[in-house]
Design a protein around this motif. Structure first.
Motif, mmCIF file in Angstrom:
data_model
loop_
_atom_site.group_PDB
_atom_site.id
_atom_site.type_symbol
_atom_site.label_atom_id
_atom_site.label_comp_id
_atom_site.label_asym_id
_atom_site.label_seq_id
_atom_site.Cartn_x
_atom_site.Cartn_y
_atom_site.Cartn_z
ATOM 1 N N ASN A 191 1.009 0.999 -6.401
ATOM 2 C CA ASN A 191 0.871 0.888 -4.944
ATOM 3 C C ASN A 191 0.680 -0.549 -4.468
ATOM 4 O O ASN A 191 0.312 -0.771 -3.326
ATOM 5 C CB ASN A 191 -0.330 1.710 -4.471
ATOM 6 N N TRP A 232 -1.761 -2.874 -0.262
ATOM 7 C CA TRP A 232 -1.962 -1.619 -0.971
ATOM 8 C C TRP A 232 -1.282 -0.546 -0.132
ATOM 9 O O TRP A 232 -1.560 -0.426 1.056
ATOM 10 C CB TRP A 232 -3.451 -1.318 -1.108
ATOM 11 N N LYS A 233 -0.378 0.229 -0.720
ATOM 12 C CA LYS A 233 0.362 1.237 0.034
ATOM 13 C C LYS A 233 -0.248 2.610 -0.186
ATOM 14 O O LYS A 233 -0.449 3.049 -1.312
ATOM 15 C CB LYS A 233 1.833 1.247 -0.389
ATOM 16 N N GLU A 234 -0.572 3.267 0.955
ATOM 17 C CA GLU A 234 -1.056 4.653 0.957
ATOM 18 C C GLU A 234 -0.171 5.442 1.893
ATOM 19 O O GLU A 234 -0.243 5.249 3.112
ATOM 20 C CB GLU A 234 -2.509 4.724 1.431
ATOM 21 N N HIS A 264 -4.862 -6.143 0.583
ATOM 22 C CA HIS A 264 -5.536 -5.870 -0.687
ATOM 23 C C HIS A 264 -5.553 -7.151 -1.519
ATOM 24 O O HIS A 264 -4.653 -7.982 -1.409
ATOM 25 C CB HIS A 264 -4.787 -4.758 -1.429
ATOM 26 N N LYS A 317 -8.313 -2.530 -0.612
ATOM 27 C CA LYS A 317 -7.600 -1.434 0.065
ATOM 28 C C LYS A 317 -7.900 -1.394 1.561
ATOM 29 O O LYS A 317 -8.225 -0.373 2.134
ATOM 30 C CB LYS A 317 -7.921 -0.106 -0.588
#
Length: 116
Positions: free
Chosen positions: A39, A59-61, A68, A89
């Motif tokens: 991520n 940070w990929k969610e 991040h 994050k």
């Protein structure tokens, strides 16, 4: 009456000039995003001459990205670090910046106190 109209026009023109000088532009910068692993994505922002202005990680969610890791902001046309911020994050952990030649550091607790 002519003096009143002339004075009004003078003030209108003069104040327009003052406000025009205070205009702030939101400049778009070129950037490159590179997938590192899982991520995590690296990102670099460049000025018109190709100099790095800022670099960090996201940070990929899902469909969202959050700052991040360590983010670095460089001085204009230099590789001198002006500000360094650390994120986890999306949560800002610390920030270090130079103001009037002095290094100012704020940790997570100080940042939380300032935001409250």
């Amino acid at each position: 009456m002519n003096k009143l109209i002339s004075a009004f026009l003078f003030l209108l023109i003069f104040s327009t000039g003052l406000f025009a000088q205070q205009t702030i532009k939101n400049v778009e910068h070129e950037y490159v995003i590179t997938h590192v692993e899982n991520n995590i994505y690296d990102v670099k922002f460049f000025d018109n001459e190709g100099n790095i202005l800022q670099k960090g990680q996201y940070w990929k969610e899902g469909n969202k990205v959050k700052p991040h890791g360590t983010w670095v902001l460089f001085g204009f046309n230099s590789d001198k670090v002006i500000t360094k911020a650390v994120y986890d994050k999306g949560e800002k952990i610390s920030i270090e910046t130079i103001i009037d030649g002095k290094v100012i550091i704020a940790d997570k607790q100080q940042l939380a106190a300032k935001n409250n």
